[in-house]
Design a protein around this motif. Structure first.
Motif, PDB file in Angstrom:
ATOM      1  N   ASP A  19      -9.991  -2.900  -1.915  1.00 18.47           N
ATOM      2  CA  ASP A  19      -9.425  -3.263  -3.216  1.00 18.47           C
ATOM      3  C   ASP A  19      -7.906  -3.281  -3.184  1.00 18.47           C
ATOM      4  N   VAL A  20      -7.301  -2.465  -2.327  1.00 16.12           N
ATOM      5  CA  VAL A  20      -5.842  -2.514  -2.170  1.00 16.12           C
ATOM      6  C   VAL A  20      -5.411  -3.858  -1.594  1.00 16.12           C
ATOM      7  N   VAL A  21      -6.168  -4.356  -0.621  1.00 18.20           N
ATOM      8  CA  VAL A  21      -5.840  -5.663  -0.030  1.00 18.20           C
ATOM      9  C   VAL A  21      -5.975  -6.772  -1.079  1.00 18.20           C
ATOM     10  N   ILE A  22      -7.101  -6.811  -1.767  1.00 20.48           N
ATOM     11  CA  ILE A  22      -7.349  -7.876  -2.740  1.00 20.48           C
ATOM     12  C   ILE A  22      -6.297  -7.860  -3.844  1.00 20.48           C
ATOM     13  N   TYR A  23      -6.058  -6.677  -4.402  1.00 19.10           N
ATOM     14  CA  TYR A  23      -5.173  -6.613  -5.563  1.00 19.10           C
ATOM     15  C   TYR A  23      -3.692  -6.564  -5.190  1.00 19.10           C
ATOM     16  N   SER A  24      -3.391  -6.346  -3.923  1.00 19.10           N
ATOM     17  CA  SER A  24      -2.025  -6.585  -3.456  1.00 19.10           C
ATOM     18  C   SER A  24      -1.675  -8.055  -3.659  1.00 19.10           C
ATOM     19  N   ILE A  25      -2.601  -8.938  -3.282  1.00 19.51           N
ATOM     20  CA  ILE A  25      -2.392 -10.378  -3.448  1.00 19.51           C
ATOM     21  C   ILE A  25      -2.436 -10.768  -4.923  1.00 19.51           C
ATOM     22  N   ALA A  67       0.824  -1.207   0.000  1.00 17.36           N
ATOM     23  CA  ALA A  67       0.000   0.000   0.000  1.00 17.36           C
ATOM     24  C   ALA A  67       0.860   1.259   0.000  1.00 17.36           C
ATOM     25  N   ASN A  68       0.293   2.343  -0.512  1.00 25.12           N
ATOM     26  CA  ASN A  68       0.935   3.638  -0.343  1.00 25.12           C
ATOM     27  C   ASN A  68       0.588   4.183   1.039  1.00 25.12           C
ATOM     28  N   GLU A  69       1.107   5.346   1.369  1.00 22.23           N
ATOM     29  CA  GLU A  69       0.950   5.856   2.730  1.00 22.23           C
ATOM     30  C   GLU A  69      -0.506   6.100   3.098  1.00 22.23           C
ATOM     31  N   THR A  70      -1.320   6.507   2.138  1.00 21.39           N
ATOM     32  CA  THR A  70      -2.731   6.785   2.428  1.00 21.39           C
ATOM     33  C   THR A  70      -3.608   5.549   2.333  1.00 21.39           C
ATOM     34  N   GLY A  71      -3.066   4.434   1.863  1.00 21.93           N
ATOM     35  CA  GLY A  71      -3.795   3.176   1.860  1.00 21.93           C
ATOM     36  C   GLY A  71      -4.830   3.022   0.773  1.00 21.93           C
ATOM     37  N   ASP A  72      -4.806   3.911  -0.225  1.00 17.01           N
ATOM     38  CA  ASP A  72      -5.813   3.821  -1.283  1.00 17.01           C
ATOM     39  C   ASP A  72      -5.224   3.478  -2.649  1.00 17.01           C
ATOM     40  N   ARG A  73      -3.923   3.268  -2.700  1.00 13.61           N
ATOM     41  CA  ARG A  73      -3.266   2.888  -3.943  1.00 13.61           C
ATOM     42  C   ARG A  73      -2.245   1.802  -3.649  1.00 13.61           C
ATOM     43  N   MET A 116      12.392  -0.073   3.746  1.00 15.40           N
ATOM     44  CA  MET A 116      11.803   0.345   2.472  1.00 15.40           C
ATOM     45  C   MET A 116      10.871   1.533   2.703  1.00 15.40           C
ATOM     46  N   GLU A 117      11.172   2.620   2.076  1.00 12.19           N
ATOM     47  CA  GLU A 117      10.362   3.821   2.231  1.00 12.19           C
ATOM     48  C   GLU A 117       9.262   3.875   1.174  1.00 12.19           C
ATOM     49  N   GLY A 118       8.118   4.388   1.560  1.00 13.70           N
ATOM     50  CA  GLY A 118       7.038   4.592   0.612  1.00 13.70           C
ATOM     51  C   GLY A 118       6.121   3.409   0.407  1.00 13.70           C
ATOM     52  N   ALA A 119       6.406   2.282   1.037  1.00 11.64           N
ATOM     53  CA  ALA A 119       5.567   1.086   0.925  1.00 11.64           C
ATOM     54  C   ALA A 119       5.081   0.703   2.318  1.00 11.64           C
ATOM     55  N   TRP A 120       3.796   0.338   2.413  1.00 14.04           N
ATOM     56  CA  TRP A 120       3.171   0.079   3.707  1.00 14.04           C
ATOM     57  C   TRP A 120       2.490  -1.284   3.688  1.00 14.04           C
ATOM     58  N   PRO A 121       2.410  -1.944   4.862  1.00 16.09           N
ATOM     59  CA  PRO A 121       1.793  -3.277   4.919  1.00 16.09           C
ATOM     60  C   PRO A 121       0.316  -3.243   4.582  1.00 16.09           C
ATOM     61  N   VAL A 122      -0.187  -4.388   4.150  1.00 16.01           N
ATOM     62  CA  VAL A 122      -1.565  -4.490   3.674  1.00 16.01           C
ATOM     63  C   VAL A 122      -2.373  -5.510   4.469  1.00 16.01           C
ATOM     64  N   ILE A 123      -1.799  -6.697   4.669  1.00 15.05           N
ATOM     65  CA  ILE A 123      -2.536  -7.823   5.256  1.00 15.05           C
ATOM     66  C   ILE A 123      -2.254  -7.919   6.750  1.00 15.05           C
ATOM     67  N   GLN A 148      -9.045  -6.451   9.536  1.00 12.81           N
ATOM     68  CA  GLN A 148      -8.157  -5.470   8.926  1.00 12.81           C
ATOM     69  C   GLN A 148      -7.419  -4.673  10.003  1.00 12.81           C
ATOM     70  N   MET A 149      -6.091  -4.719   9.974  1.00 15.42           N
ATOM     71  CA  MET A 149      -5.270  -4.036  10.967  1.00 15.42           C
ATOM     72  C   MET A 149      -4.793  -2.671  10.496  1.00 15.42           C
ATOM     73  N   TYR A 150      -4.812  -2.458   9.192  1.00 14.86           N
ATOM     74  CA  TYR A 150      -4.233  -1.230   8.649  1.00 14.86           C
ATOM     75  C   TYR A 150      -5.303  -0.387   7.953  1.00 14.86           C
ATOM     76  N   ASN A 151      -5.014   0.886   7.794  1.00 18.64           N
ATOM     77  CA  ASN A 151      -5.937   1.806   7.148  1.00 18.64           C
ATOM     78  C   ASN A 151      -5.745   1.734   5.630  1.00 18.64           C
ATOM     79  N   VAL A 152      -6.206   0.641   5.048  1.00 21.33           N
ATOM     80  CA  VAL A 152      -6.112   0.444   3.605  1.00 21.33           C
ATOM     81  C   VAL A 152      -7.480   0.032   3.077  1.00 21.33           C
ATOM     82  N   THR A 153      -7.749   0.367   1.841  1.00 28.08           N
ATOM     83  CA  THR A 153      -9.039   0.025   1.249  1.00 28.08           C
ATOM     84  C   THR A 153      -9.101  -1.456   0.894  1.00 28.08           C
TER      85      THR A 153
END
Length: 327
Positions: free
Chosen positions: A270-276, A191-197, A229-236, A263-268
């Motif tokens: 679709d970000v979780v699904i499509y991360s996988i 995820a990005n920092e805002t969790g929507d991309r 790693m900067e700029g990348a955030w956990p998803v799952i 869900q532990m993180y502030n991510v959408t």
């Protein structure tokens, strides 16, 4: 490094009486019944990693540090590793070469080893690195381990320079012996920092050859991006357990436990699904992905995503690229 090389060779001699008392008490001899362990019980306990005699895996043995400073703890562990453990099925990772010197710079331990290190078989050499890195990064104040050979940069079997290493670079399939460790660069989506991309991330890890690439990808996603790693955030949710990962006719079937639904993180969603999905489809043998929870697909994730769906790649969510060196 020269000063530490001299200090390493002679400091123990100067403190011989003190260390004799320490080594009589512990070193690698433990009370009956302690055996091997995976998790330290207090802040002075660490898991010192050894290699099994078949050279297929590394095994932790509990060791209690006697020193307080990180410099003395490094020397203490090196001194302990000059001896083979009591358990006859294990041997020290410092074998066939010597540690000539060391220094700590910005939370990075730099070990300089003797020229004999270059003659170690490739698969054994990676096990040695895994054992040393997993051991020394338990010392508070050491996040990375780098190695040089006679003052020159260490290279791997492919001729590439081996840079600073962290414990999470070395993935082990717990409970199974391995044939060898291998190194791979994975394209993963976090995820990005805002969790929507999604952010495309290039991650290098060393893994055991028993594990499938598909499962390795999912394990890395659950573990999250490397700490540096900067700029990348956990998803799952990191508590998620991977029950199975299989591929049939180009579709990857991922079966997770119900920790995935929390869900532990502030991510959408679709970000979780499509991360996988996007991460798995980067593999040459995967075209689509279906996700199950405890073997069930008749579930709706985040009130939007029906898990009975077989998902295709979706690059519309992807923003930017990150490498495992933070660039």
């Amino acid at each position: 490094m020269t000063d530490h090389r001299v200090q390493f060779r002679f400091r123990f001699a100067a403190c011989k009486k003190l260390w004799a008392l320490v080594l009589l008490g512990l070193c690698l001899v433990f009370p009956a019944g302690c055996g091997s362990a995976d998790s330290p019980q207090n802040e002075k306990e660490v898991s010192v990693y050894y290699i099994n005699k078949a050279e297929t895996k590394i095994t932790p043995v509990m060791y209690e540090l006697q020193s307080d400073s990180e410099n003395m703890q490094v020397e203490e562990i090196i001194e302990a590793l000059t001896e083979n453990p009591v358990e006859l099925s294990l041997r020290t990772p410092i074998n066939g070469y010597t540690i000539e010197g060391w220094e700590i710079v910005d939370k990075q331990l730099i070990l300089d080893v003797s020229e004999e290190y270059r003659r170690i078989q490739a698969t054994t050499e990676v096990l040695i690195r895994a054992a040393l890195v997993r051991t020394f990064t338990q010392i508070q104040g050491i996040d990375h381990v780098a190695m040089t050979v006679n003052g020159e940069a260490l290279t791997d079997s492919l001729g590439g320079t081996v840079g600073p290493m962290t414990a999470d670079m070395f993935i082990d399939n717990a409970g199974n012996e391995i044939n060898s460790y291998e190194k791979v660069r994975l394209k993963l989506y976090f995820a990005n920092e805002t969790g929507d991309r999604l952010v495309e991330s290039s991650v290098v890890c060393v893994y055991n050859s028993n594990i499938s690439m598909e499962k390795l990808v999912v394990e890395q996603l659950v573990a999250g991006p490397p700490q540096d790693m900067e700029g990348a955030w956990p998803v799952i949710n990191p508590a998620t357990k991977i029950l199975s990962v299989t591929v049939k006719d180009g579709t990857c079937y991922v079966n997770l436990d119900d920790g995935f639904m929390t869900q532990m993180y502030n991510v959408t969603g679709d970000v979780v699904i499509y991360s996988i999905v996007n991460s798995l489809v980067e593999l040459s043998n995967v075209n689509k992905v279906q996700i199950a929870v405890n073997g069930e697909t008749d579930l709706v994730y985040r009130e939007v995503f029906n898990l009975s769906t077989v998902f295709d790649r979706n690059l519309d969510l992807v923003y930017g690229t990150q490498n495992d060196d933070g660039t």
